[in-house]
Design a protein around this motif. Structure first.
Motif, PDB file in Angstrom:
ATOM      1  N   TYR A 115      32.660  44.842  34.222  1.00 55.93           N
ATOM      2  CA  TYR A 115      33.213  44.162  33.211  1.00 55.93           C
ATOM      3  C   TYR A 115      34.136  43.890  33.017  1.00 55.93           C
ATOM      4  CZ  TYR A 115      32.289  44.285  27.772  1.00 55.93           C
ATOM      5  OH  TYR A 115      32.239  44.067  26.191  1.00 55.93           O
ATOM      6  N   GLU A 116      33.952  42.124  33.589  1.00 47.85           N
ATOM      7  CA  GLU A 116      34.609  41.094  33.080  1.00 47.85           C
ATOM      8  C   GLU A 116      35.127  40.409  32.302  1.00 47.85           C
ATOM      9  OE1 GLU A 116      33.749  37.875  36.019  1.00 47.85           O
ATOM     10  OE2 GLU A 116      33.527  39.305  37.447  1.00 47.85           O
ATOM     11  N   ARG A 117      34.490  41.011  30.762  1.00 47.49           N
ATOM     12  CA  ARG A 117      34.875  40.477  29.688  1.00 47.49           C
ATOM     13  C   ARG A 117      36.112  41.109  29.431  1.00 47.49           C
ATOM     14  NH1 ARG A 117      32.173  40.725  23.803  1.00 47.49           N
ATOM     15  NH2 ARG A 117      34.123  39.656  22.458  1.00 47.49           N
ATOM     16  N   GLU A 118      36.142  42.604  29.081  1.00 47.64           N
ATOM     17  CA  GLU A 118      37.574  43.468  29.104  1.00 47.64           C
ATOM     18  C   GLU A 118      38.802  43.496  30.588  1.00 47.64           C
ATOM     19  OE1 GLU A 118      37.097  47.521  29.356  1.00 47.64           O
ATOM     20  OE2 GLU A 118      36.608  47.848  31.335  1.00 47.64           O
ATOM     21  N   GLN A 119      38.012  42.599  31.050  1.00 49.48           N
ATOM     22  CA  GLN A 119      39.312  42.414  32.577  1.00 49.48           C
ATOM     23  C   GLN A 119      39.836  40.527  31.956  1.00 49.48           C
ATOM     24  OE1 GLN A 119      37.670  42.712  36.502  1.00 49.48           O
ATOM     25  NE2 GLN A 119      36.692  44.876  35.634  1.00 49.48           N
ATOM     26  N   ARG A 120      39.213  39.909  31.656  1.00 48.21           N
ATOM     27  CA  ARG A 120      39.699  39.202  31.126  1.00 48.21           C
ATOM     28  C   ARG A 120      40.294  39.048  29.780  1.00 48.21           C
ATOM     29  NH1 ARG A 120      38.343  35.082  34.590  1.00 48.21           N
ATOM     30  NH2 ARG A 120      35.268  35.296  35.845  1.00 48.21           N
ATOM     31  N   GLY A 121      39.725  39.277  29.053  1.00 48.76           N
ATOM     32  CA  GLY A 121      40.116  39.402  28.063  1.00 48.76           C
ATOM     33  C   GLY A 121      41.855  40.388  27.889  1.00 48.76           C
ATOM     34  N   LEU A 122      41.834  41.484  28.711  1.00 48.94           N
ATOM     35  CA  LEU A 122      43.051  41.840  28.675  1.00 48.94           C
ATOM     36  C   LEU A 122      43.994  41.869  29.728  1.00 48.94           C
ATOM     37  CD1 LEU A 122      41.924  45.512  27.289  1.00 48.94           C
ATOM     38  CD2 LEU A 122      42.915  43.813  26.388  1.00 48.94           C
ATOM     39  N   GLY A 123      43.855  40.693  30.551  1.00 48.04           N
ATOM     40  CA  GLY A 123      44.936  40.566  31.962  1.00 48.04           C
ATOM     41  C   GLY A 123      44.844  40.855  33.238  1.00 48.04           C
ATOM     42  N   VAL A 124      43.673  41.384  33.254  1.00 43.86           N
ATOM     43  CA  VAL A 124      43.290  42.294  34.424  1.00 43.86           C
ATOM     44  C   VAL A 124      42.707  40.948  35.749  1.00 43.86           C
ATOM     45  CG1 VAL A 124      41.969  44.334  35.520  1.00 43.86           C
ATOM     46  CG2 VAL A 124      42.951  44.647  33.330  1.00 43.86           C
ATOM     47  N   PRO A 125      43.246  41.402  36.879  1.00 49.11           N
ATOM     48  CA  PRO A 125      42.574  40.687  37.417  1.00 49.11           C
ATOM     49  C   PRO A 125      41.038  40.715  37.902  1.00 49.11           C
ATOM     50  CG  PRO A 125      45.285  41.380  38.841  1.00 49.11           C
ATOM     51  CD  PRO A 125      44.648  41.685  37.079  1.00 49.11           C
ATOM     52  N   VAL A 126      40.170  39.197  38.223  1.00 50.40           N
ATOM     53  CA  VAL A 126      38.699  39.417  38.171  1.00 50.40           C
ATOM     54  C   VAL A 126      39.205  38.593  39.144  1.00 50.40           C
ATOM     55  CG1 VAL A 126      36.770  38.408  37.890  1.00 50.40           C
ATOM     56  CG2 VAL A 126      38.884  39.214  35.831  1.00 50.40           C
ATOM     57  N   VAL A 127      38.369  39.491  40.801  1.00 46.14           N
ATOM     58  CA  VAL A 127      38.494  39.312  42.076  1.00 46.14           C
ATOM     59  C   VAL A 127      36.620  39.476  42.312  1.00 46.14           C
ATOM     60  CG1 VAL A 127      41.048  40.156  42.000  1.00 46.14           C
ATOM     61  CG2 VAL A 127      38.682  41.432  42.899  1.00 46.14           C
ATOM     62  N   PRO A 128      36.406  38.733  43.489  1.00 43.62           N
ATOM     63  CA  PRO A 128      35.351  38.309  43.575  1.00 43.62           C
ATOM     64  C   PRO A 128      34.531  39.922  44.464  1.00 43.62           C
ATOM     65  CG  PRO A 128      35.902  37.025  45.349  1.00 43.62           C
ATOM     66  CD  PRO A 128      37.141  37.753  44.049  1.00 43.62           C
ATOM     67  N   VAL A 129      33.446  40.574  43.918  1.00 42.63           N
ATOM     68  CA  VAL A 129      32.661  41.178  44.246  1.00 42.63           C
ATOM     69  C   VAL A 129      32.919  42.395  45.494  1.00 42.63           C
ATOM     70  CG1 VAL A 129      30.691  42.766  44.936  1.00 42.63           C
ATOM     71  CG2 VAL A 129      30.912  41.500  42.036  1.00 42.63           C
ATOM     72  N   ALA A 130      32.975  41.569  47.198  1.00 48.88           N
ATOM     73  CA  ALA A 130      33.441  42.267  47.749  1.00 48.88           C
ATOM     74  C   ALA A 130      34.839  42.655  48.090  1.00 48.88           C
ATOM     75  CB  ALA A 130      33.106  40.647  49.506  1.00 48.88           C
ATOM     76  N   GLU A 131      35.223  41.603  47.753  1.00 55.24           N
ATOM     77  CA  GLU A 131      37.144  42.455  47.318  1.00 55.24           C
ATOM     78  C   GLU A 131      37.630  43.413  46.966  1.00 55.24           C
ATOM     79  OE1 GLU A 131      41.691  41.049  45.976  1.00 55.24           O
ATOM     80  OE2 GLU A 131      40.534  39.285  46.914  1.00 55.24           O
ATOM     81  N   ARG A 132      36.295  43.096  44.783  1.00 54.54           N
ATOM     82  CA  ARG A 132      36.626  44.821  44.775  1.00 54.54           C
ATOM     83  C   ARG A 132      36.389  45.976  45.334  1.00 54.54           C
ATOM     84  NH1 ARG A 132      34.035  42.257  39.896  1.00 54.54           N
ATOM     85  NH2 ARG A 132      31.967  43.882  40.264  1.00 54.54           N
ATOM     86  N   PHE A 133      35.490  45.768  46.740  1.00 53.96           N
ATOM     87  CA  PHE A 133      35.162  46.766  47.795  1.00 53.96           C
ATOM     88  C   PHE A 133      36.233  47.159  48.344  1.00 53.96           C
ATOM     89  CE2 PHE A 133      30.970  46.500  45.319  1.00 53.96           C
ATOM     90  CZ  PHE A 133      30.321  48.018  45.646  1.00 53.96           C
ATOM     91  N   GLU A 134      36.505  46.360  49.363  1.00 55.10           N
ATOM     92  CA  GLU A 134      37.788  46.678  50.223  1.00 55.10           C
ATOM     93  C   GLU A 134      38.611  46.845  49.107  1.00 55.10           C
ATOM     94  OE1 GLU A 134      38.681  42.166  51.037  1.00 55.10           O
ATOM     95  OE2 GLU A 134      36.699  41.809  51.940  1.00 55.10           O
ATOM     96  N   ARG A 135      39.190  46.777  48.259  1.00 55.23           N
ATOM     97  CA  ARG A 135      40.569  47.446  47.358  1.00 55.23           C
ATOM     98  C   ARG A 135      39.563  48.740  46.821  1.00 55.23           C
ATOM     99  NH1 ARG A 135      44.069  44.504  44.068  1.00 55.23           N
ATOM    100  NH2 ARG A 135      44.325  42.273  44.838  1.00 55.23           N
ATOM    101  N   LEU A 136      38.178  49.040  46.849  1.00 55.00           N
ATOM    102  CA  LEU A 136      38.241  50.494  46.916  1.00 55.00           C
ATOM    103  C   LEU A 136      38.423  51.164  47.823  1.00 55.00           C
ATOM    104  CD1 LEU A 136      36.348  52.664  45.147  1.00 55.00           C
ATOM    105  CD2 LEU A 136      34.366  51.937  44.848  1.00 55.00           C
ATOM    106  N   GLU A 137      37.822  50.682  48.487  1.00 52.60           N
ATOM    107  CA  GLU A 137      38.147  51.854  50.237  1.00 52.60           C
ATOM    108  C   GLU A 137      39.253  52.079  50.776  1.00 52.60           C
ATOM    109  OE1 GLU A 137      36.369  51.823  54.430  1.00 52.60           O
ATOM    110  OE2 GLU A 137      36.241  50.503  53.613  1.00 52.60           O
TER     111      GLU A 137
END
Length: 288
Positions: A115-137
């Protein structure tokens, strides 16, 4: 078949002073009726494809801590934790804290976040989908290392921890259940096969669930994982109380695929919904 209550909306009633009493009474009625798990979302804005983003939303783990103090039996977790919202070391401590204070009832539901709207709204880093999955692992690896009690360091591409310390240990053994949410066939279900104790899929249809489970079975074969050791759960999108007969029939078809827990979402005042589950759903669900 187990039933989970997914408390996704804090707008009925929306008055701030009424939110906690409604949550409390709903949780108590649900547990007394036999609901097995209680989950909330990991969002800070309401999801704007379903309701205005400005509608009331509570932070998830704080909410679960409140519910933990009121209940004794239900498993508690987020459906699901967004990987970008908390540093993995802190997330492991947060879930451990919930597990200790609830007497071993915490479950780590986790996904790649979206949910990028809330991430951008509250200052959470927005990263590409591939990186999100790397971070998840890496997050899954860190949580498992912290819960192993072995300590040491963790050096990943995205996270570096110099002292993997987690005291007190979780009460759940060998650790809080890890449930990965989502049905992505290339990445999400591969991570389920490699790391998770449970999966959570969208129960849109029997056919779709059957396909996702076939994909999961293939990933398990590739990872050398016993498919039957993974708990299969589904979030049922059909409203439970509009047509209980149709809902129960669909759930029975899911059970035939190996689904052992379904989650349902209130479509009305949550206390009214919990009472409806107690009267119309749970007595019949026990036979499935």
């Amino acid at each position: 078949m187990k039933l989970g209550l997914h408390y996704w909306n804090f707008s009925n009633p929306a008055e701030p002073a009424a939110i906690a009493p409604t949550l409390r009474e709903t949780a108590l009625v649900a547990e007394q009726a036999g609901v097995a798990s209680f989950t909330v979302m990991d969002h800070y804005f309401q999801m704007d494809q379903y309701a205005p983003a400005e509608e009331p939303m509570l932070e998830g783990y704080t909410t679960l801590g409140y519910v933990a103090a009121l209940t004794q039996k239900m498993t508690l977790g987020l459906l699901v934790t967004g990987v970008m919202y908390r540093h993995p070391g802190l997330l492991a401590k947060i879930v451990t804290t919930l597990d200790v204070l609830s007497g071993g009832r915490a479950r780590l539901g986790i996904g790649a976040s979206w949910y990028e709207r809330e991430q951008r709204g509250l200052g959470v880093p927005v990263v590409p989908v591939a990186e999100r999955f790397e971070r998840l692992e890496e997050t899954l690896q860190i949580c498992l290392q912290m819960w192993s009690g072995k300590g040491g360091e963790f050096n990943g591409a995205h996270y570096q921890l110099t002292e993997v310390l987690n005291s007190p240990a979780a009460i759940s053994t060998p650790h809080p259940m890890i449930m990965i949410g989502g049905g992505g066939e290339k990445k999400t279900l591969r991570l389920v096969a490699k790391y998770a104790d449970a999966c959570n899929l969208f129960g849109t249809s029997k056919e779709d669930l059957a396909h996702k489970l076939d994909v999961l079975r293939e990933h398990c074969a590739a990872e050398g994982r016993d498919y039957d050791t993974i708990v299969k759960t589904a979030l049922v999108t059909r409203p439970a109380l509009v047509d209980p007969d149709a809902w129960l029939a669909e759930v029975e078809s899911f059970a035939a695929l190996g689904i052992t827990e379904v989650m349902t979402m209130p479509d009305r005042n949550p206390l009214e919904f919990a009472n409806g589950l107690a009267e119309k759903i749970l007595p019949r669900l026990a036979s499935i």
